[in-house]
Design an enzyme around this catalytic site. Sequence first.
Site, PDB file in Angstrom:
ATOM      1  N   LYS A  45     -33.613  18.683   3.507  1.00 22.04           N
ATOM      2  CA  LYS A  45     -34.003  17.378   2.956  1.00 22.04           C
ATOM      3  C   LYS A  45     -32.797  16.566   2.494  1.00 22.04           C
ATOM      4  O   LYS A  45     -32.808  15.346   2.552  1.00 22.04           O
ATOM      5  CB  LYS A  45     -35.001  17.545   1.805  1.00 22.04           C
ATOM      6  CG  LYS A  45     -36.362  17.999   2.283  1.00 22.04           C
ATOM      7  CD  LYS A  45     -37.464  17.673   1.308  1.00 22.04           C
ATOM      8  CE  LYS A  45     -38.810  18.000   1.940  1.00 22.04           C
ATOM      9  NZ  LYS A  45     -39.912  17.972   1.007  1.00 22.04           N
ATOM     10  N   LYS A  63     -41.901  22.002  12.423  1.00 18.56           N
ATOM     11  CA  LYS A  63     -43.110  22.089  11.603  1.00 18.56           C
ATOM     12  C   LYS A  63     -43.856  20.757  11.601  1.00 18.56           C
ATOM     13  O   LYS A  63     -43.211  19.703  11.580  1.00 18.56           O
ATOM     14  CB  LYS A  63     -42.641  22.438  10.176  1.00 18.56           C
ATOM     15  CG  LYS A  63     -43.691  22.773   9.196  1.00 18.56           C
ATOM     16  CD  LYS A  63     -43.080  23.071   7.840  1.00 18.56           C
ATOM     17  CE  LYS A  63     -42.513  21.832   7.178  1.00 18.56           C
ATOM     18  NZ  LYS A  63     -42.188  21.990   5.760  1.00 18.56           N
ATOM     19  N   LYS A  92     -45.253  15.620   7.025  1.00 16.41           N
ATOM     20  CA  LYS A  92     -45.535  14.236   6.661  1.00 16.41           C
ATOM     21  C   LYS A  92     -44.330  13.344   6.932  1.00 16.41           C
ATOM     22  O   LYS A  92     -44.474  12.142   7.107  1.00 16.41           O
ATOM     23  CB  LYS A  92     -45.826  14.158   5.164  1.00 16.41           C
ATOM     24  CG  LYS A  92     -47.115  14.803   4.731  1.00 16.41           C
ATOM     25  CD  LYS A  92     -47.226  14.644   3.219  1.00 16.41           C
ATOM     26  CE  LYS A  92     -48.193  15.606   2.626  1.00 16.41           C
ATOM     27  NZ  LYS A  92     -47.992  15.815   1.201  1.00 16.41           N
TER      28      LYS A  92
HETATM   29  P1  TYM Z   1     -46.325  20.375   0.349  1.00 19.99           P
HETATM   30  O1  TYM Z   1     -46.902  19.212  -0.384  1.00 19.99           O
HETATM   31  O2  TYM Z   1     -45.177  20.135   1.276  1.00 19.99           O
HETATM   32  O3  TYM Z   1     -47.443  21.093   1.188  1.00 19.99           O
HETATM   33  C1  TYM Z   1     -48.686  21.465   0.594  1.00 19.99           C
HETATM   34  C2  TYM Z   1     -49.159  22.793   1.203  1.00 19.99           C
HETATM   35  O4  TYM Z   1     -49.314  22.666   2.621  1.00 19.99           O
HETATM   36  C3  TYM Z   1     -48.589  23.695   3.278  1.00 19.99           C
HETATM   37  N1  TYM Z   1     -48.048  23.162   4.546  1.00 19.99           N
HETATM   38  C4  TYM Z   1     -48.244  23.727   5.742  1.00 19.99           C
HETATM   39  N2  TYM Z   1     -48.890  24.848   6.111  1.00 19.99           N
HETATM   40  C5  TYM Z   1     -48.913  25.166   7.435  1.00 19.99           C
HETATM   41  N3  TYM Z   1     -48.296  24.397   8.389  1.00 19.99           N
HETATM   42  C6  TYM Z   1     -47.627  23.269   8.060  1.00 19.99           C
HETATM   43  N4  TYM Z   1     -47.041  22.531   8.998  1.00 19.99           N
HETATM   44  C7  TYM Z   1     -47.575  22.890   6.682  1.00 19.99           C
HETATM   45  N5  TYM Z   1     -47.003  21.853   6.012  1.00 19.99           N
HETATM   46  C8  TYM Z   1     -47.305  22.041   4.719  1.00 19.99           C
HETATM   47  C9  TYM Z   1     -47.463  24.048   2.329  1.00 19.99           C
HETATM   48  O5  TYM Z   1     -46.971  25.350   2.574  1.00 19.99           O
HETATM   49  C10 TYM Z   1     -48.146  23.938   0.988  1.00 19.99           C
HETATM   50  O6  TYM Z   1     -48.862  25.119   0.682  1.00 19.99           O
HETATM   51  N6  TYM Z   1     -43.497  22.671  -3.054  1.00 19.99           N
HETATM   52  C11 TYM Z   1     -44.848  22.479  -2.593  1.00 19.99           C
HETATM   53  C12 TYM Z   1     -45.780  21.965  -3.662  1.00 19.99           C
HETATM   54  C13 TYM Z   1     -45.765  22.734  -4.930  1.00 19.99           C
HETATM   55  C14 TYM Z   1     -46.379  24.007  -5.154  1.00 19.99           C
HETATM   56  C15 TYM Z   1     -46.125  24.320  -6.512  1.00 19.99           C
HETATM   57  C16 TYM Z   1     -47.087  24.874  -4.332  1.00 19.99           C
HETATM   58  C17 TYM Z   1     -45.219  22.351  -6.094  1.00 19.99           C
HETATM   59  N7  TYM Z   1     -45.431  23.280  -7.052  1.00 19.99           N
HETATM   60  C18 TYM Z   1     -46.576  25.510  -7.071  1.00 19.99           C
HETATM   61  C19 TYM Z   1     -47.530  26.088  -4.901  1.00 19.99           C
HETATM   62  C20 TYM Z   1     -47.282  26.374  -6.251  1.00 19.99           C
HETATM   63  C21 TYM Z   1     -44.855  21.471  -1.462  1.00 19.99           C
HETATM   64  O7  TYM Z   1     -43.994  20.646  -1.367  1.00 19.99           O
HETATM   65  O8  TYM Z   1     -45.940  21.539  -0.676  1.00 19.99           O
END
Ligand code: TYM
Length: 332
Positions: free
Chosen positions: A111, A194, A197
């Site tokens: 990033k 992957k 967004k």
């Molecule tokens: P984020 O917002 O990027 O994504 C949310 C959830 O979606 C899953 N995900 C995917 N799974 C499969 N294939 C994909 N292409 C894909 N893209 C996204 C992510 O693994 C996630 O589960 N850091 C985290 C948010 C967060 C969080 C936390 C999660 C903040 N604090 C505490 C768990 C516990 C994030 O940016 O997810």
Amino acid sequence: MNRIFSGMQPTRQLHLGNYLGALRNWVSLQDQFESIFCIVDLHALTLPQDPAVLLGNTREVTAAYIAAGIDPERCIIFNQAAVAAHSELSWILSCHTPMGWLNRMTQFKEKAGKHRENAALGLYAYPVLMAADILVYKATHVPVGEDQKQHLELARDIAGAFNRHYDKDFFPLPEPQILGEATRVMSLRDGTKKMSKSDESDYSRINLTDDADTIALKVRKAKTDPDPLPESVEDLEKRAEADNLVTIYSALAGTSRQDTLDRFAGQQFSGFKGALVDLAVDKLAPISTEMNRLMSDVGEIDRILRRGADKANAIASANLADIKDIIGLLRP
Ligand code: TYM
């Protein structure tokens, strides 16, 4: 007691990766665990955000959680900024985290890009805030997609370091739950990337709010190779795009990839794509319809978030008080 915590960033619309990799699993886990689901708006600030868009996305992600089947009566749903204990614990944990651990985080490297000196400190410290999100509730299980695995390992390391430093068995080491067939959904345009967004091309992903025509167009345009569907999953190994479409189909159908191949082996992808469109529309249309209904009453969404924040606050501030006592921070 077993307790789940997980969250999503309110940046842009949620896509099929978010749904299959995380949200759908949350829906089934809510029956087995005390569940806390957060809209992590503070994490979104690590990249520039427009205030009005951020606010709108926070409500939209809330609507997506509920539309996908999270029950706000049984689970706690709230936005991160509404519970100050996340930020406070994040500072405390950052003082217990060697920078070397953060230097290993691959997501920061991706990033931040080439100009690392210009990246915000928050982007670098992001995994510590994520650890605080989980640990402030002493959560035992964290259902996420595969891309969050490294961050979760760090959260476990931080919890362990805290416990050792104060010689207390205070934080449980949170278990990652990376479940189902689609733990890493790939871009529809490039099977080695992957689904994300932040991809410039909207054709790389299916959004939860896409209508039937858009889903059909995106699936039809999805990259594949000229060969028909093979007979066994081993034959998908070097065919990233084919593998991804079979994975998506299987996850949506609730079957294994082998079951999908048993059904479609020998067929061309043009035909398979038609079946995939029908299935995706069948599964996603009710979610987007319900999201639209929920978004027509923003007051109700805000009420759900406020109630969730009250409940989250009660748990988090009690744990934070214990943490302060352990550390020797004076409380009024
Ligand atoms: P984020 O917002 O990027 O994504 C949310 C959830 O979606 C899953 N995900 C995917 N799974 C499969 N294939 C994909 N292409 C894909 N893209 C996204 C992510 O693994 C996630 O589960 N850091 C985290 C948010 C967060 C969080 C936390 C999660 C903040 N604090 C505490 C768990 C516990 C994030 O940016 O997810």
